[in-house]
Structures are given as C-alpha cells and as structure tokens.
Write an enzyme that holds these catalytic residues in place. Structure first.
Site, PDB file in Angstrom:
ATOM      1  N   HIS A  57       0.937  -1.099   0.076  1.00 41.91           N
ATOM      2  CA  HIS A  57       0.116  -0.136   0.000  1.00 41.91           C
ATOM      3  C   HIS A  57       0.692   1.326  -0.002  1.00 41.91           C
ATOM      4  O   HIS A  57       0.498   2.168  -0.607  1.00 41.91           O
ATOM      5  CB  HIS A  57      -0.793   0.024   1.320  1.00 41.91           C
ATOM      6  CG  HIS A  57      -2.319  -0.576   0.884  1.00 41.91           C
ATOM      7  ND1 HIS A  57      -2.307  -2.166   1.005  1.00 41.91           N
ATOM      8  CD2 HIS A  57      -3.378  -0.392   0.724  1.00 41.91           C
ATOM      9  CE1 HIS A  57      -3.475  -2.657   0.672  1.00 41.91           C
ATOM     10  NE2 HIS A  57      -4.246  -1.478   0.465  1.00 41.91           N
ATOM     11  N   LYS A  81      -9.650  -7.558   8.818  1.00 43.57           N
ATOM     12  CA  LYS A  81     -10.215  -7.722  10.298  1.00 43.57           C
ATOM     13  C   LYS A  81     -10.320  -6.536  11.044  1.00 43.57           C
ATOM     14  O   LYS A  81      -9.150  -5.780  10.946  1.00 43.57           O
ATOM     15  CB  LYS A  81      -9.624  -9.126  10.738  1.00 43.57           C
ATOM     16  CG  LYS A  81      -7.974  -8.817  11.395  1.00 43.57           C
ATOM     17  CD  LYS A  81      -7.475  -9.949  11.944  1.00 43.57           C
ATOM     18  CE  LYS A  81      -6.110  -9.870  12.414  1.00 43.57           C
ATOM     19  NZ  LYS A  81      -5.485 -10.972  13.216  1.00 43.57           N
TER      20      LYS A  81
END
Length: 176
Positions: free
Chosen positions: A35, A100
C-alpha cells in the site's frame, strides 16, 4: 449469498452489513508495504501495478506454501493498518476490501462516497481460508516477499459484510 468478481456497483447494492457472503473469482492481496508503494507511485503520477476498478483487495500476507499446496496460511491482517491508504484507492474505483477489525471514519466516509464495501474474514482461520484459494500469482513488488501483491483465484471464500455502501457498520450495530 454468493458473489462473483468483479465486484460492480450493481452487486454492491444488494449487500447489507451483517450479510454472509462467499466470494468466487479474482481478488488481490496487499498489505502495508505494498500500500505504501502504491501510494508513493500515485504521488509521482505513476500508474498502479494493478487496475483496482471493481476489484477487492484482501489484506493478507501468506505463509510459505507447503508441498502440494497453492498457498500457505492465508488469514486476514488488521485492516486499520491500511486506513491511511484506503480512501485514495477507493476513489480510484476499488470496490471492496477484506481484513479484520475496525476502520477509521475517513475510510467509512470513502466507502459511502464510492459505494464500496468492507468485508471481514475470520482471524485465526488462515489454514481453512487457504483451502478456498485455487491459484496464487505474484503480480507486483516481488521483492516484498509475503507483502508482494498477489492475484488470487478464490472459490467460495467466506466473508462477512462489516461496512456496507450506506455506512452501516456491523461492529457498531453489535455493540448497541
């Protein structure tokens, strides 16, 4: 509910916070380092190594595959670690993320603005989730090892809609 990628806006319309889904098709993996690289590439005016439009990014870095396996354990990574990068990718057409844990308000706002969705996969179930992965191929940033961007072919990958396109948040609803 069964979902087949690409994950278009039309498909997202029917998803509600709390829905259980089974995803089949192509998804991509990317974690912190990937990222960061994508963000730096965009800042330099470069193209991303993958077209994120109508795609799902799974926040996951697999363990090495054992002999005869496609991939090692493939459990989700804590999504908040990607929060500073996610709004930019959502603005470029990313339609779904799997991870999550909770997301920041900036990410939730970008999900609503772009009519996207955030799914959760069950943490601690990486060995079971890996059985849904039928093919794995590194497509960018190979030097990052487990954090390289991978293209996965999944079949009936289980996930739960946590934040839907309207901003309904399962984590908040359960806490009420």
């Amino acid at each position: 509910m069964e979902l087949t990628t690409p994950l278009t806006k039309e498909k997202i319309k029917s998803l509600k916070s709390g829905d259980y889904v089974y995803i089949t098709g192509t998804i991509y993996t990317a974690r912190d380092a990937a990222h960061k690289r994508m963000s730096e590439a965009l800042a330099r005016g470069e193209e991303l190594p993958i077209d994120v439009k109508d795609q799902i990014i799974y926040y996951m870095g697999p363990t090495p595959a054992r002999e005869g396996q496609v991939i090692g354990s493939a459990g989700p990574t804590t999504a908040s670690r990607m929060d500073k990068y996610a709004p930019k990718l959502l603005n470029l057409g990313l339609s779904g993320m799997i991870g999550k844990g909770k997301r920041s308000q900036d990410v939730i706002d970008a999900i609503v603005l772009n009519e996207a969705v955030y799914f959760a996969a069950v943490g601690g179930a990486g060995a079971l989730l890996s059985k849904c992965i039928k093919k794995s191929e590194v497509v960018a940033y190979d030097d990052l090892g487990t954090e390289a961007i991978r293209k996965l072919e999944v079949e009936k990958f289980p996930a739960i809609v946590v934040i839907d396109r309207n901003g309904n948040n399962l984590y908040e609803e359960v806490g009420k």
